[in-house]
Design a protein around this motif. Structure first.
Motif, PDB file in Angstrom:
ATOM      1  N   VAL A  31       8.694  -0.422   2.411  1.00  0.00           N
ATOM      2  CA  VAL A  31       8.086   0.517   1.458  1.00  0.00           C
ATOM      3  C   VAL A  31       7.781  -0.135   0.108  1.00  0.00           C
ATOM      4  O   VAL A  31       6.802   0.225  -0.545  1.00  0.00           O
ATOM      5  N   ALA A  32       8.613  -1.111  -0.299  1.00  0.00           N
ATOM      6  CA  ALA A  32       8.460  -1.662  -1.650  1.00  0.00           C
ATOM      7  C   ALA A  32       8.355  -3.185  -1.682  1.00  0.00           C
ATOM      8  O   ALA A  32       8.340  -3.770  -2.763  1.00  0.00           O
ATOM      9  N   GLY A  33       8.299  -3.821  -0.517  1.00  0.00           N
ATOM     10  CA  GLY A  33       8.186  -5.290  -0.494  1.00  0.00           C
ATOM     11  C   GLY A  33       9.414  -6.000  -1.025  1.00  0.00           C
ATOM     12  O   GLY A  33       9.323  -7.128  -1.525  1.00  0.00           O
ATOM     13  N   ALA A  34      10.581  -5.364  -0.928  1.00  0.00           N
ATOM     14  CA  ALA A  34      11.811  -5.947  -1.490  1.00  0.00           C
ATOM     15  C   ALA A  34      12.229  -7.219  -0.764  1.00  0.00           C
ATOM     16  O   ALA A  34      12.049  -7.334   0.452  1.00  0.00           O
ATOM     17  N   VAL A  35      12.756  -8.150  -1.530  1.00  0.00           N
ATOM     18  CA  VAL A  35      13.270  -9.400  -0.946  1.00  0.00           C
ATOM     19  C   VAL A  35      14.734  -9.589  -1.363  1.00  0.00           C
ATOM     20  O   VAL A  35      15.151  -9.143  -2.435  1.00  0.00           O
ATOM     21  N   GLU A  36      15.483 -10.265  -0.514  1.00  0.00           N
ATOM     22  CA  GLU A  36      16.909 -10.478  -0.762  1.00  0.00           C
ATOM     23  C   GLU A  36      17.142 -11.339  -2.005  1.00  0.00           C
ATOM     24  O   GLU A  36      16.376 -12.261  -2.272  1.00  0.00           O
ATOM     25  N   ILE A  37      18.199 -11.032  -2.724  1.00  0.00           N
ATOM     26  CA  ILE A  37      18.631 -11.878  -3.842  1.00  0.00           C
ATOM     27  C   ILE A  37      19.858 -12.648  -3.362  1.00  0.00           C
ATOM     28  O   ILE A  37      20.927 -12.063  -3.159  1.00  0.00           O
ATOM     29  N   GLU A  38      19.691 -13.937  -3.172  1.00  0.00           N
ATOM     30  CA  GLU A  38      20.798 -14.757  -2.679  1.00  0.00           C
ATOM     31  C   GLU A  38      21.976 -14.715  -3.649  1.00  0.00           C
ATOM     32  O   GLU A  38      21.796 -14.703  -4.869  1.00  0.00           O
ATOM     33  N   GLY A  39      23.176 -14.683  -3.096  1.00  0.00           N
ATOM     34  CA  GLY A  39      24.381 -14.764  -3.914  1.00  0.00           C
ATOM     35  C   GLY A  39      24.635 -13.530  -4.757  1.00  0.00           C
ATOM     36  O   GLY A  39      25.337 -13.599  -5.771  1.00  0.00           O
ATOM     37  N   SER A  40      24.073 -12.385  -4.360  1.00  0.00           N
ATOM     38  CA  SER A  40      24.186 -11.177  -5.198  1.00  0.00           C
ATOM     39  C   SER A  40      25.311 -10.241  -4.770  1.00  0.00           C
ATOM     40  O   SER A  40      25.393  -9.115  -5.261  1.00  0.00           O
ATOM     41  N   SER A  41      26.145 -10.669  -3.851  1.00  0.00           N
ATOM     42  CA  SER A  41      27.283  -9.840  -3.437  1.00  0.00           C
ATOM     43  C   SER A  41      28.585 -10.439  -3.963  1.00  0.00           C
ATOM     44  O   SER A  41      28.797 -11.635  -3.803  1.00  0.00           O
ATOM     45  N   PRO A  42      29.459  -9.685  -4.620  1.00  0.00           N
ATOM     46  CA  PRO A  42      29.386  -8.248  -4.869  1.00  0.00           C
ATOM     47  C   PRO A  42      28.559  -7.873  -6.096  1.00  0.00           C
ATOM     48  O   PRO A  42      28.413  -6.694  -6.385  1.00  0.00           O
ATOM     49  N   GLY A  43      28.023  -8.840  -6.802  1.00  0.00           N
ATOM     50  CA  GLY A  43      27.156  -8.532  -7.933  1.00  0.00           C
ATOM     51  C   GLY A  43      27.816  -7.624  -8.958  1.00  0.00           C
ATOM     52  O   GLY A  43      29.005  -7.777  -9.258  1.00  0.00           O
ATOM     53  N   ALA A  77       0.841  -1.207   0.000  1.00  0.00           N
ATOM     54  CA  ALA A  77       0.000   0.000   0.000  1.00  0.00           C
ATOM     55  C   ALA A  77       0.877   1.259   0.000  1.00  0.00           C
ATOM     56  O   ALA A  77       1.962   1.266   0.591  1.00  0.00           O
ATOM     57  N   ALA A  78       0.392   2.279  -0.659  1.00  0.00           N
ATOM     58  CA  ALA A  78       1.150   3.544  -0.744  1.00  0.00           C
ATOM     59  C   ALA A  78       1.300   4.155   0.648  1.00  0.00           C
ATOM     60  O   ALA A  78       0.430   3.977   1.505  1.00  0.00           O
ATOM     61  N   PRO A  79       2.402   4.889   0.891  1.00  0.00           N
ATOM     62  CA  PRO A  79       2.586   5.526   2.203  1.00  0.00           C
ATOM     63  C   PRO A  79       1.575   6.657   2.409  1.00  0.00           C
ATOM     64  O   PRO A  79       1.004   7.170   1.445  1.00  0.00           O
ATOM     65  N   PRO A  80       1.340   7.054   3.664  1.00  0.00           N
ATOM     66  CA  PRO A  80       0.427   8.177   3.930  1.00  0.00           C
ATOM     67  C   PRO A  80       0.924   9.448   3.248  1.00  0.00           C
ATOM     68  O   PRO A  80       2.136   9.569   2.983  1.00  0.00           O
ATOM     69  N   ALA A 136       7.902   7.016  -5.928  1.00  0.00           N
ATOM     70  CA  ALA A 136       7.879   7.727  -7.214  1.00  0.00           C
ATOM     71  C   ALA A 136       8.734   6.989  -8.241  1.00  0.00           C
ATOM     72  O   ALA A 136       8.341   6.837  -9.407  1.00  0.00           O
ATOM     73  N   CYS A 137       9.893   6.509  -7.815  1.00  0.00           N
ATOM     74  CA  CYS A 137      10.786   5.804  -8.748  1.00  0.00           C
ATOM     75  C   CYS A 137      10.195   4.479  -9.200  1.00  0.00           C
ATOM     76  O   CYS A 137      10.169   4.172 -10.391  1.00  0.00           O
ATOM     77  N   VAL A 138       9.722   3.667  -8.241  1.00  0.00           N
ATOM     78  CA  VAL A 138       9.237   2.340  -8.647  1.00  0.00           C
ATOM     79  C   VAL A 138       7.949   2.454  -9.472  1.00  0.00           C
ATOM     80  O   VAL A 138       7.719   1.657 -10.382  1.00  0.00           O
ATOM     81  N   THR A 139       7.147   3.453  -9.212  1.00  0.00           N
ATOM     82  CA  THR A 139       5.935   3.664 -10.016  1.00  0.00           C
ATOM     83  C   THR A 139       6.304   4.063 -11.441  1.00  0.00           C
ATOM     84  O   THR A 139       5.729   3.587 -12.419  1.00  0.00           O
ATOM     85  N   ASP A 140       7.313   4.924 -11.547  1.00  0.00           N
ATOM     86  CA  ASP A 140       7.798   5.349 -12.868  1.00  0.00           C
ATOM     87  C   ASP A 140       8.370   4.150 -13.634  1.00  0.00           C
ATOM     88  O   ASP A 140       8.137   4.005 -14.832  1.00  0.00           O
TER      89      ASP A 140
END
Ligand SMILES: CC(C)(COP(=O)(O)OP(=O)(O)OC[C@H]1O[C@@H](n2cnc3c(N)ncnc32)[C@H](O)[C@@H]1OP(=O)(O)O)[C@@H](O)C(=O)NCCC(=O)NCCS
Length: 160
Positions: free
Chosen positions: A137-149, A17-20, A110-114
């Protein structure tokens, strides 16, 4: 568990849901040309030259892929995408004295909507430093094995 340098994935089609609403005197928008140097200078002063470099990429994109938050003539924060690499969102930074008032949430939103509007399905947050913020804020989840990417072997300014 995010270790502080992993990437995270955002489902742009399934955002929480969008922030207040923000205080009515705060505006989130894209900067126009005469403001670009001011924005990158501000980012260097408050954050780093590396982040200013990334902002420069976003400001050079057409359409511009960077949002700022302002109150009257004060710059409060920024967030960009397609800067580190295509499909990446960030960096994001809010003035220390303004943090905790929802500005970061609105800038990220604003960025993710764009991104969704221009056709991306997912966004990647690179080298996450505030995982709980992106999760909330965005429901982000970790990407395994993404360091140092994509950052592996990156050149850095000496004092960053
Ligand atoms: C991360 C940052 C952009 C957040 O901006 P902000 O304006 O303070 O965030 P908001 O006020 O919109 O907060 C939105 C929610 O995220 C939470 N949150 C904010 N920063 C957080 C953090 N660092 N860690 C965990 N949760 C955080 C807030 O508590 C709020 O939750 P609530 O609605 O339950 O109160 C800001 O703290 C900042 O500029 N930090 C320094 C730069 C940085 O670390 N950028 C991210 C690099 S990956």
């Amino acid at each position: 568990m995010v270790t502080g340098d992993m990437d995270m994935l955002i489902k742009l089609y399934d955002l929480p849901a969008a922030p207040p609403p923000l205080a009515s005197d705060i505006t989130v928008r894209k900067p126009i040309g005469p403001e670009h140097d001011l924005v990158t200078t501000w980012i260097t002063e408050h954050f780093s030259r590396g982040w200013a470099s990334e902002a420069g990429v976003a400001l050079a994109n057409r359409p511009v892929s960077l949002f700022i938050a302002t109150r009257a003539d004060a710059l409060l924060g920024f967030c960009c995408y397609d800067a580190t690499a295509r499909g990446f969102v960030g960096p994001i930074g809010v003035l220390e004295t303004t943090r905790g008032t929802g500005v970061g949430a609105h800038l990220l939103r604003a960025c993710v909507t764009d991104m969704r509007t221009i056709g991306y399905g997912y966004g990647v947050v690179g080298y996450v430093g505030a995982a709980d913020f992106f999760r909330k804020v965005a429901g982000a989840v970790e990407i395994e094995g993404s360091s140092p990417g994509v950052y592996g072997g990156m050149l850095r300014f000496p004092r960053q």
